[in-house]
Design a protein around this motif. Structure first.
Motif, short mmCIF file in Angstrom:
data_model
loop_
_atom_site.label_atom_id
_atom_site.label_comp_id
_atom_site.label_asym_id
_atom_site.label_seq_id
_atom_site.Cartn_x
_atom_site.Cartn_y
_atom_site.Cartn_z
N LEU A 39 -8.25 17.76 9.40
CA LEU A 39 -9.18 18.26 8.16
C LEU A 39 -8.15 18.35 7.09
O LEU A 39 -8.35 18.18 6.03
N LEU A 40 -6.99 19.25 7.65
CA LEU A 40 -5.90 19.48 6.67
C LEU A 40 -5.10 18.25 6.03
O LEU A 40 -4.63 18.32 5.04
N SER A 41 -5.13 17.27 6.87
CA SER A 41 -4.57 15.82 6.54
C SER A 41 -5.36 14.96 5.77
O SER A 41 -4.82 14.03 5.26
N ALA A 42 -6.36 15.28 5.61
CA ALA A 42 -7.69 14.46 5.15
C ALA A 42 -7.54 13.93 3.76
O ALA A 42 -7.63 12.89 3.28
N PRO A 43 -7.07 15.06 2.84
CA PRO A 43 -6.95 14.45 1.45
C PRO A 43 -6.04 13.31 1.26
O PRO A 43 -6.12 12.37 0.47
N TRP A 44 -4.94 12.89 2.29
CA TRP A 44 -4.09 11.81 2.39
C TRP A 44 -4.71 10.49 3.02
O TRP A 44 -4.90 9.67 2.23
N TRP A 45 -5.26 10.83 4.26
CA TRP A 45 -5.43 9.61 4.85
C TRP A 45 -7.14 9.12 4.41
O TRP A 45 -7.21 8.03 4.45
N PRO A 86 0.78 -1.15 0.22
CA PRO A 86 -0.10 0.04 -0.10
C PRO A 86 0.94 1.22 0.01
O PRO A 86 1.90 1.41 0.70
N PHE A 87 0.43 2.45 -0.72
CA PHE A 87 1.10 3.42 -0.87
C PHE A 87 0.48 4.34 0.38
O PHE A 87 -0.39 5.36 0.17
N GLY A 88 0.93 4.08 1.65
CA GLY A 88 0.48 4.50 3.00
C GLY A 88 1.16 5.63 3.35
O GLY A 88 0.67 6.31 4.35
N TYR A 89 2.55 5.86 3.35
CA TYR A 89 3.34 6.70 4.02
C TYR A 89 2.99 8.22 3.83
O TYR A 89 2.31 8.43 2.96
N SER A 90 2.96 8.94 5.00
CA SER A 90 2.76 10.32 4.93
C SER A 90 3.56 10.79 3.72
O SER A 90 4.74 10.87 3.63
#
Length: 516
Positions: free
Chosen positions: A252-258, A96-100
């Motif tokens: 909210l600011l990190s939501a596009p990633w997670w 999975p491409f999961g890294y921050s």
């Protein structure tokens, strides 16, 4: 007695919300150390930290130690039009491409602009790690009561190996940015909680979100640090409300990633990543190792070769602080180690350096540097300064050490040699694309630079490489670490060990790669 984080008794009402546990006075100020001299000393400390970090990276022509996984992920991101792909091509394992992704996006962006990707894996960790020194200086200004303590703390941070060793590597593409933004977030949070000035709230939120987007491993560090700072300097409804806003804003600011990762894989990658951490909340053996680290007061976690000078100063500073009921720093140090067994020593370099600054400031006072000038006292002050300069020279020299025989972790700051890169390039040219390799280096997986870079430079599958499995489901990471450790033991035990390992393998590899 002064409670945790409360202003000293008798502080003016207007100062109560902003006072340090050690203020309002400046008991360790050196005579004649005016603002200009203090600024020069502080700039020298920052410059020393930058020079040490720059030398360690620029004296080599390839990313230090690891970074192969992030090289592949940055290339995947660029090829996918800067949209997060579901999996990474690294090692052909469908991980999975999961890294921050913040550091990975930066590397991919520079690559799209024509900067060689291999150079960004050297430049970004170096720049971010150098910036942690002035960021720490701002934090020291918020937490320490005197110029002497602040300057000594920055010198300690500048030469403390654990403040840069694991950040300068190629894998520091994520770790260095995460630590940089975490230090900034904590420093800004202190201004918010103590000064009660709303203007700092958006900056704290942005820095916290950037830290999480750079490296998810900084999240536990930020949580325990914010809780401690709130307990010391907040403790009212207004700061509690601000803390909730910071948490919601970060989410909210990190939501596009997670949210993208969850949409593609569900919660599995985040559960897997959480299970790889070590803390006092972990089960079984992992908790035992964390507790053993705490029982030994974190000795050895500073990464210092030939004697833990800064660690000893930090321990003295902790004892002095506890004796004076100045509890923020003595609590912060073990708290970080307790809740992050994997990179806690790196993150704890901040409280360690701050406590070392406390010890130096106390020593300065005890040796009479603050008393009215006289020849004997001046000689003692000069002698004290000479001892401190010698200590800085000693620790600064050893910070550059790369020889494993002297201890410490400097030996990890080595890249693949040109001959090793040439050998892997030959594998890419000469052997079938579907070939599977066993890479037997004889070292643990975090420092197995051969195993991590082989899938990138050779373009062939390394069947025992661990990197990337932190985000794989079903505790794949733990099993992978165990298999890797058994394989690397064969570098010492020979062919019978290797035959035994192959007997338990699900698929036989085609070739064996053994670095010299």
């Amino acid at each position: 007695m002064t409670a945790l984080g409360a202003p000293p008794a008798g502080a003016p009402p207007g100062e109560r919300s902003r006072a340090h546990p050690w203020r309002p006075s400046d008991p360790h100020a050196a005579p004649g150390a005016g603002p200009d001299l203090a600024a020069v000393a502080l700039a020298t400390a920052v410059a020393l930290g930058v020079v040490i970090r720059a030398y360690l990276v620029l004296s080599r022509d390839f990313p230090l130690n690891d970074g192969g996984l992030f090289y592949a992920m940055a290339d995947d991101l660029r090829r996918n039009g800067f949209r997060l792909p579901p999996v990474t091509s690294y090692n052909g394992a469908g991980l999975p491409f999961g890294y921050s992704p913040l550091g990975i996006y930066l590397a991919a962006a520079f690559s799209a602009l024509g900067v060689p990707l291999m150079q960004t894996l050297r430049a970004i960790p170096l720049v971010a790690t150098c910036l942690t020194v002035p960021a720490f200086a701002l934090l020291a200004r918020e937490l320490l009561p005197s110029r002497i303590a602040q300057i000594a703390a920055v010198f300690a941070f500048a030469v403390l190996p654990r403040s840069f060793t694991w950040l300068l590597m190629g894998g520091g593409l994520t770790r260095s940015l995460g630590y940089l933004f975490a230090l900034l977030a904590i420093g800004l949070a202190l201004r918010l909680f103590r000064g009660r000035e709303l203007r700092w709230l958006p900056w704290v939120t942005l820095a916290t979100a950037a830290g999480v987007l750079a490296h998810l491993g900084t999240a536990p560090f930020l949580v325990v640090s914010f809780v401690l700072m709130f307990a010391a300097y907040g403790r009212d409804r207004r700061t509690l409300g601000w803390s909730v806003v910071i948490a919601i804003g970060t989410a909210l600011l990190s939501a596009p990633w997670w949210a993208t990762v969850i949409a593609q894989h569900g919660l599995g990658p985040f559960r897997a990543a959480a299970a790889t951490g070590q803390s006092i909340l972990s089960p079984g053996l992992e908790r035992y190792w964390v507790l053993m680290t705490l029982a030994h007061l974190g000795i050895g976690t500073s990464g210092e070769p030939m004697g833990p000078v800064i660690w000893a100063l930090a321990l003295a500073g902790a004892v002095l602080s506890v004796a004076r009921v100045r509890l923020v720093l003595p609590i912060w140090w073990p708290l970080v180690l307790a809740f992050d067994g994997r990179q806690g020593a790196t993150l704890a370099s901040a409280p360690v350096a701050l406590l070392a600054g406390v010890a130096v400031a106390e020593a300065w006072t005890l040796l009479g540097a603050r008393t009215a000038p006289s020849r004997p006292l001046r000689r003692r002050a000069v002698a004290t300064a000479a001892v401190l300069c010698a200590a800085i020279a000693y620790t600064g020299t050893w910070a550059l050490n790369r020889e494993p025989a002297f201890g410490g972790e400097g030996w990890t700051l080595e890249p693949l040699r040109p001959s090793e890169r040439d050998a892997m390039a030959w594998v890419r040219r000469a052997l079938p694309a579907e070939s599977r390799f066993l890479v037997v280096s004889g070292v643990g997986w975090p420092t197995d630079r051969w195993g991590e870079w082989f899938p990138v430079l050779a373009g062939r599958r390394s069947v025992a490489t661990v990197q990337g499995y932190e985000w794989a489901p079903d505790r794949s990471f733990a099993r992978r670490v165990q298999r890797h450790a058994r394989l690397q033991a064969c570098a010492r035990e020979g062919a019978p060990c290797l035959e035994s390992w192959l007997g338990g393998a699900s698929a036989a590899p085609d070739f064996l790669y053994v670095p010299r």
